[in-house]
Write a protein that holds these residues in place. Structure first.
Motif, short mmCIF file in Angstrom:
data_model
loop_
_atom_site.label_atom_id
_atom_site.label_comp_id
_atom_site.label_asym_id
_atom_site.label_seq_id
_atom_site.Cartn_x
_atom_site.Cartn_y
_atom_site.Cartn_z
N TYR A 141 0.83 -1.21 0.00
CA TYR A 141 0.00 0.00 0.00
C TYR A 141 0.86 1.25 0.00
O TYR A 141 0.55 2.24 -0.67
N ASP A 142 1.97 1.23 0.74
CA ASP A 142 2.91 2.35 0.69
C ASP A 142 3.46 2.52 -0.72
O ASP A 142 3.57 3.63 -1.23
N ASP A 143 3.81 1.39 -1.34
CA ASP A 143 4.37 1.43 -2.69
C ASP A 143 3.37 1.99 -3.71
O ASP A 143 3.73 2.81 -4.57
N LEU A 144 2.13 1.55 -3.60
CA LEU A 144 1.11 2.05 -4.53
C LEU A 144 0.84 3.54 -4.30
O LEU A 144 0.71 4.31 -5.26
N GLU A 145 0.78 3.95 -3.04
CA GLU A 145 0.60 5.36 -2.76
C GLU A 145 1.74 6.17 -3.37
O GLU A 145 1.50 7.20 -4.03
N ALA A 146 2.97 5.71 -3.20
CA ALA A 146 4.13 6.41 -3.78
C ALA A 146 4.03 6.45 -5.30
O ALA A 146 4.34 7.49 -5.92
N GLY A 176 12.51 7.35 -2.68
CA GLY A 176 11.30 7.42 -3.49
C GLY A 176 10.56 8.71 -3.27
O GLY A 176 11.16 9.75 -3.00
N VAL A 177 9.24 8.63 -3.34
CA VAL A 177 8.41 9.82 -3.16
C VAL A 177 7.37 9.55 -2.08
O VAL A 177 7.06 8.40 -1.77
N SER A 178 6.86 10.64 -1.54
CA SER A 178 5.79 10.56 -0.55
C SER A 178 4.94 11.81 -0.66
O SER A 178 5.36 12.79 -1.28
N PRO A 179 3.76 11.78 -0.07
CA PRO A 179 2.94 13.01 -0.05
C PRO A 179 3.72 14.12 0.64
O PRO A 179 4.43 13.89 1.63
N SER A 180 3.58 15.31 0.13
CA SER A 180 4.31 16.44 0.69
C SER A 180 3.70 16.90 2.00
O SER A 180 2.55 16.58 2.33
N LYS A 181 4.47 17.68 2.72
CA LYS A 181 3.98 18.29 3.96
C LYS A 181 2.76 19.17 3.65
O LYS A 181 1.79 19.17 4.39
N ALA A 182 2.82 19.89 2.54
CA ALA A 182 1.68 20.75 2.15
C ALA A 182 0.43 19.91 1.92
O ALA A 182 -0.67 20.31 2.31
N TYR A 183 0.60 18.75 1.28
CA TYR A 183 -0.56 17.88 1.07
C TYR A 183 -1.10 17.38 2.40
O TYR A 183 -2.30 17.47 2.67
N VAL A 184 -0.22 16.84 3.22
CA VAL A 184 -0.63 16.23 4.49
C VAL A 184 -1.30 17.26 5.39
O VAL A 184 -2.26 16.95 6.10
N GLU A 185 -0.81 18.49 5.37
CA GLU A 185 -1.37 19.54 6.24
C GLU A 185 -2.49 20.33 5.56
O GLU A 185 -3.00 21.28 6.13
N GLY A 186 -2.89 19.91 4.37
CA GLY A 186 -3.87 20.66 3.59
C GLY A 186 -5.32 20.33 3.84
O GLY A 186 -6.18 20.75 3.09
N GLY A 187 -5.61 19.57 4.87
CA GLY A 187 -7.00 19.30 5.20
C GLY A 187 -7.40 17.83 5.19
O GLY A 187 -8.46 17.48 5.68
N ILE A 188 -6.55 16.98 4.65
CA ILE A 188 -6.92 15.57 4.56
C ILE A 188 -7.06 14.95 5.95
O ILE A 188 -7.94 14.11 6.17
N HIS A 189 -6.25 15.38 6.89
CA HIS A 189 -6.35 14.80 8.23
C HIS A 189 -7.58 15.28 8.99
O HIS A 189 -8.08 14.56 9.86
N GLU A 190 -8.10 16.43 8.62
CA GLU A 190 -9.36 16.86 9.22
C GLU A 190 -10.48 15.91 8.80
O GLU A 190 -11.34 15.55 9.60
N ALA A 191 -10.46 15.49 7.55
CA ALA A 191 -11.46 14.53 7.07
C ALA A 191 -11.31 13.19 7.79
O ALA A 191 -12.30 12.57 8.19
N ILE A 192 -10.08 12.76 7.98
CA ILE A 192 -9.83 11.51 8.71
C ILE A 192 -10.31 11.64 10.15
O ILE A 192 -10.95 10.74 10.69
N MET A 193 -10.02 12.76 10.78
CA MET A 193 -10.44 12.97 12.17
C MET A 193 -11.95 13.01 12.30
O MET A 193 -12.51 12.48 13.28
N ASP A 194 -12.64 13.62 11.36
CA ASP A 194 -14.11 13.62 11.39
C ASP A 194 -14.64 12.19 11.34
O ASP A 194 -15.56 11.84 12.07
N TYR A 195 -14.07 11.38 10.47
CA TYR A 195 -14.47 9.98 10.36
C TYR A 195 -14.19 9.24 11.68
O TYR A 195 -15.06 8.53 12.19
N GLU A 196 -12.99 9.43 12.23
CA GLU A 196 -12.64 8.75 13.47
C GLU A 196 -13.56 9.15 14.61
O GLU A 196 -13.97 8.30 15.42
N ASP A 197 -13.90 10.43 14.71
CA ASP A 197 -14.81 10.89 15.76
C ASP A 197 -16.19 10.24 15.62
O ASP A 197 -16.77 9.78 16.59
#
Length: 134
Positions: free
Chosen positions: A36-41, A62-83
Motif C-alpha cells: 500500500y505504501d508502494d502504490l501510494e508512492a 522514493g516519493v511521498s505526499p508532501s507536507k503541504a498535502y498532508v497539512e492541507g485538510g486531509i487529516h481533518e477529514a480523517i479525524m471527522d471519520y474517526e470521531d
C-alpha cells in the motif's frame, strides 16, 4: 492499464489512496503493509506529470505526499471519520451494556436502536462532558 482521469479526478484518487493507506498503516509502526505504501508512492509520483509538484516530496528512497498535502485538510477529514466511528461504537457499547449484553433479536432490536439514538443525541449535544467513569 491506463486510466483517463481529469486533474480533479486524479486529485480525488490521491485522497482515496492516502486515506486508505492511513487507515491500513497508521497504527502499524514498522510492521506496515508495504504494497500500500508502494502504490501510494506510485500514484503520488504522477504528480510531476500532472503539474502538481507541490503535492509530493522526492527522497532518495522514493516519493511521498508532501507536507503541504498532508497539512492541507486531509487529516481533518480523517479525524471527522474517526470521531464519528468512535461515538457510534461507544453509543452501541453503552446501549448493549444497558441491556445487559442480551443477544440482539427481532424483539429487542428497536430498544437497542432507540438507546443508541439517545446516546448519539447526548454526544452530539455535549460531547464527552457528561461521561463519568468508575
Amino acid at each position: 492499464m491506463e486510466l483517463n482521469l481529469t486533474d480533479r479526478e486524479f486529485r480525488l484518487l490521491l485522497d482515496l489512496a492516502y486515506v486508505g493507506n492511513w487507515v491500513l498503516n497508521s497504527t502499524r509502526g514498522e510492521d506496515r503493509f508495504e504494497p500500500y505504501d508502494d502504490l501510494e508512492a506510485k500514484l503520488f509520483a504522477n504528480c510531476i506529470k500532472r503539474h502538481m509538484p507541490e503535492l509530493l516530496e522526492v527522497h532518495k528512497d522514493g516519493v511521498s505526499p508532501s507536507k503541504a498535502y498532508v497539512e492541507g485538510g486531509i487529516h481533518e477529514a480523517i479525524m471527522d471519520y474517526e470521531d464519528t466511528v468512535f461515538f457510534e461504537i461507544l453509543a452501541e457499547e453503552l446501549a448493549r451494556r444497558d441491556m445487559n449484553h442480551e443477544p440482539i433479536s427481532h424483539d429487542n432490536f428497536k430498544e437497542l436502536t432507540g438507546r443508541i439514538d439517545e446516546y448519539i443525541a447526548e454526544f452530539e449535544q455535549n460531547g464527552m462532558d457528561n461521561i463519568q467513569l468508575g
